[in-house]
Design an enzyme around this catalytic site. Structure first.
Site, PDB file in Angstrom:
ATOM      1  N   LYS A 140      49.353  31.032  22.759  1.00  0.00           N
ATOM      2  CA  LYS A 140      48.273  30.063  22.507  1.00  0.00           C
ATOM      3  C   LYS A 140      47.459  30.474  21.279  1.00  0.00           C
ATOM      4  O   LYS A 140      47.237  29.670  20.377  1.00  0.00           O
ATOM      5  CB  LYS A 140      47.339  29.962  23.735  1.00  0.00           C
ATOM      6  CG  LYS A 140      48.017  29.515  25.009  1.00  0.00           C
ATOM      7  CD  LYS A 140      47.031  29.389  26.160  1.00  0.00           C
ATOM      8  CE  LYS A 140      46.440  30.705  26.632  1.00  0.00           C
ATOM      9  NZ  LYS A 140      47.390  31.591  27.332  1.00  0.00           N
ATOM     10  N   ARG A 180      41.186  26.262  32.281  1.00  0.00           N
ATOM     11  CA  ARG A 180      42.101  27.126  33.025  1.00  0.00           C
ATOM     12  C   ARG A 180      42.090  26.829  34.521  1.00  0.00           C
ATOM     13  O   ARG A 180      42.802  27.472  35.281  1.00  0.00           O
ATOM     14  CB  ARG A 180      41.689  28.580  32.816  1.00  0.00           C
ATOM     15  CG  ARG A 180      42.660  29.357  31.907  1.00  0.00           C
ATOM     16  CD  ARG A 180      42.115  30.743  31.705  1.00  0.00           C
ATOM     17  NE  ARG A 180      43.090  31.680  31.267  1.00  0.00           N
ATOM     18  CZ  ARG A 180      43.283  32.026  29.993  1.00  0.00           C
ATOM     19  NH1 ARG A 180      42.623  31.429  29.043  1.00  0.00           N
ATOM     20  NH2 ARG A 180      44.164  32.953  29.695  1.00  0.00           N
ATOM     21  N   ARG A 188      52.115  43.845  22.753  1.00  0.00           N
ATOM     22  CA  ARG A 188      50.786  43.651  22.148  1.00  0.00           C
ATOM     23  C   ARG A 188      49.847  44.802  22.530  1.00  0.00           C
ATOM     24  O   ARG A 188      48.970  45.176  21.759  1.00  0.00           O
ATOM     25  CB  ARG A 188      50.200  42.311  22.623  1.00  0.00           C
ATOM     26  CG  ARG A 188      48.841  42.002  22.012  1.00  0.00           C
ATOM     27  CD  ARG A 188      48.352  40.603  22.334  1.00  0.00           C
ATOM     28  NE  ARG A 188      48.077  40.421  23.743  1.00  0.00           N
ATOM     29  CZ  ARG A 188      47.671  39.277  24.283  1.00  0.00           C
ATOM     30  NH1 ARG A 188      47.527  38.210  23.527  1.00  0.00           N
ATOM     31  NH2 ARG A 188      47.426  39.188  25.561  1.00  0.00           N
ATOM     32  N   ARG A 196      43.395  45.758  23.985  1.00  0.00           N
ATOM     33  CA  ARG A 196      42.850  44.930  25.064  1.00  0.00           C
ATOM     34  C   ARG A 196      43.064  45.604  26.409  1.00  0.00           C
ATOM     35  O   ARG A 196      44.176  45.980  26.760  1.00  0.00           O
ATOM     36  CB  ARG A 196      43.512  43.537  25.045  1.00  0.00           C
ATOM     37  CG  ARG A 196      42.766  42.578  24.142  1.00  0.00           C
ATOM     38  CD  ARG A 196      43.422  41.246  24.043  1.00  0.00           C
ATOM     39  NE  ARG A 196      43.629  40.587  25.323  1.00  0.00           N
ATOM     40  CZ  ARG A 196      43.995  39.317  25.447  1.00  0.00           C
ATOM     41  NH1 ARG A 196      44.164  38.589  24.344  1.00  0.00           N
ATOM     42  NH2 ARG A 196      44.198  38.780  26.611  1.00  0.00           N
ATOM     43  N   ARG A 232      47.260  38.477  36.146  1.00  0.00           N
ATOM     44  CA  ARG A 232      47.002  37.328  35.262  1.00  0.00           C
ATOM     45  C   ARG A 232      48.068  36.250  35.482  1.00  0.00           C
ATOM     46  O   ARG A 232      47.755  35.050  35.464  1.00  0.00           O
ATOM     47  CB  ARG A 232      46.988  37.788  33.797  1.00  0.00           C
ATOM     48  CG  ARG A 232      45.750  38.593  33.461  1.00  0.00           C
ATOM     49  CD  ARG A 232      45.923  39.416  32.208  1.00  0.00           C
ATOM     50  NE  ARG A 232      46.076  38.629  31.011  1.00  0.00           N
ATOM     51  CZ  ARG A 232      46.484  39.129  29.843  1.00  0.00           C
ATOM     52  NH1 ARG A 232      46.783  40.403  29.734  1.00  0.00           N
ATOM     53  NH2 ARG A 232      46.587  38.359  28.795  1.00  0.00           N
TER      54      ARG A 232
END
Ligand code: B4P
Length: 187
Positions: free
Chosen positions: A14, A87, A126, A132, A143
């Site tokens: 996204k 969401r 990532r 993060r 998640r």
């Protein structure tokens, strides 16, 4: 005026495709993930409240996120690209209401479809550079569960309004962007 939602599971791209859409259509980029991460980085009272939720891979409450969005939509001109929002169906209903109060409505929801093993691979990759705290195996699992139970129904909400555009989210970033643009230009 184009108000577009970019939608998909965590790690579906996204944020990546948002960069293209914002430049190509001159939209205002609104990423609720970025806004929430900024609250945490700035150490605001809100940031302190939401840090553990995000670290565990949960969703921040609808009230908080909807209020943040209300402030952004008010200042917009050409249209907004909503990245990572809505969401939940409650967030989608709140967004529809907010836009309707300004004589606007969502043009389309672009859903990036990516298989789960690829999502996990991307987020672990990532993790090496993002810093993060939610890019780790245990959090990623949560998640994805949150996505399946609470977020996926948002696509159905917009399918019923004939606004769902499904795009294959695997392949090169450029080819995915070209497929998105081709679909949006047809609207
Ligand atoms: P977000 O910030 O929205 O992040 P995301 O879903 O993890 O990632 P995204 O899909 O944007 O992936 P990206 O392009 O980076 O959410 C984080 C957290 O914030 C949530 O878990 C929640 O706690 C909270 N939150 C946010 N919004 C909320 C809301 N509305 N309500 C409640 N809580 C909210 O891509 C991932 C990786 O894949 C990147 O490394 C990228 O380089 C790579 N990639 C992208 N496209 C690729 C391709 N085609 N091929 C190979 N790799 C690719």
């Amino acid at each position: 005026m184009r108000d577009i939602i970019i939608f998909g599971a965590p790690g579906s791209g996204k944020g990546t495709q948002s960069e293209f859409l914002v430049n190509h259509y001159g939209l205002t980029h609104v990423s609720t993930g970025d806004l929430l991460r900024k609250e945490i980085a700035d150490g605001t009272p809100l940031g302190c409240r939401i840090k553990s939720i995000m670290d565990n891979g949960g969703l921040v409450s609808d009230d908080i996120v909807v209020e943040m969005i209300g402030n952004v939509v008010a200042n917009d001109t050409l249209g907004v690209l909503f990245d990572g929002f809505p969401r939940t169906v409650a967030q989608a209903e709140a967004l529809d209401k907010l836009l309707a109060s300004r004589q606007r409505s969502i043009s389309c929801l672009i859903s990036l479809d990516v298989p789960q093993d690829e999502l996990i691979k991307r987020m672990l990759l990532r993790a090496a550079t993002s810093g993060r705290s939610d890019d780790n195996e245990a959090t990623i699992k949560n998640r994805l569960l949150e996505y399946e139970s609470k977020t996926k129904p948002v696509a159905e909400h917009y399918r019923k309004q004939n606004k769902l555009i499904s795009i294959c989210g695997t392949g090169s970033i450029e080819s995915i962007a070209a497929n998105i643009a081709a679909a949006v230009d047809k609207l």
